[in-house]
Enzyme design. Structure first.
Site, PDB file in Angstrom:
ATOM      1  N   ARG A  21       2.388  -4.363   0.397  1.00  0.00           N
ATOM      2  CA  ARG A  21       1.620  -3.125   0.379  1.00  0.00           C
ATOM      3  C   ARG A  21       0.249  -3.165  -0.307  1.00  0.00           C
ATOM      4  O   ARG A  21      -0.965  -2.679   0.114  1.00  0.00           O
ATOM      5  CB  ARG A  21       2.540  -1.796  -0.194  1.00  0.00           C
ATOM      6  CG  ARG A  21       3.705  -1.626   0.917  1.00  0.00           C
ATOM      7  CD  ARG A  21       4.288  -0.653   0.395  1.00  0.00           C
ATOM      8  NE  ARG A  21       5.053  -0.747  -0.785  1.00  0.00           N
ATOM      9  CZ  ARG A  21       5.334  -0.008  -1.598  1.00  0.00           C
ATOM     10  NH1 ARG A  21       5.345   1.203  -1.756  1.00  0.00           N
ATOM     11  NH2 ARG A  21       6.041  -0.565  -3.025  1.00  0.00           N
ATOM     12  N   ASN A  39       6.933   1.380   2.386  1.00  0.00           N
ATOM     13  CA  ASN A  39       8.075   0.729   2.605  1.00  0.00           C
ATOM     14  C   ASN A  39       9.009   1.640   3.436  1.00  0.00           C
ATOM     15  O   ASN A  39       8.860   2.831   3.329  1.00  0.00           O
ATOM     16  CB  ASN A  39       8.622   0.107   1.317  1.00  0.00           C
ATOM     17  CG  ASN A  39       8.386  -0.879   0.642  1.00  0.00           C
ATOM     18  OD1 ASN A  39       7.491  -1.576   1.236  1.00  0.00           O
ATOM     19  ND2 ASN A  39       8.617  -0.862  -0.685  1.00  0.00           N
TER      20      ASN A  39
END
Length: 94
Positions: A21, A39
């Site tokens: 990320r 996530n």
């Protein structure tokens, strides 16, 4: 200048716990995109992005590999309505 587009990506493989990320945020910012990465409970990473088509395609190519510690098995891309991402002004982890 081309009209912006919006897409949602679902990235599967070893993509959580490998700075996926954070790396995605850096890549998207470099490309001038707006959106977020998060996530999912099933182990995938979901990415929503808005920007120029060339930049979106560059992000899609990057997502296939991700950062060095990641192992990407699959990337799904779904077109989204621009209204979904209209208020996004940067790219962040959510």
């Amino acid at each position: 200048m081309p009209e912006p587009i919006c897409a949602r990506f679902f990235v599967s493989g070893k993509v959580q716990g490998v700075f996926f990320r954070a790396s995605c945020v850096q890549q998207a910012a470099r490309l001038g995109l707006h959106g977020w990465a998060r996530n999912l409970a099933d182990g995938r990473v979901e990415v929503l992005a808005r920007g120029e088509p060339d930049a979106m395609n560059a992000l899609a190519r990057w997502l296939v590999t991700g950062p060095p510690a990641a192992r990407v098995d699959n990337v799904e891309r779904h077109a989204e309505d621009l209204a979904i991402a209209a208020r996004l002004t940067d790219f962040r982890v959510t």
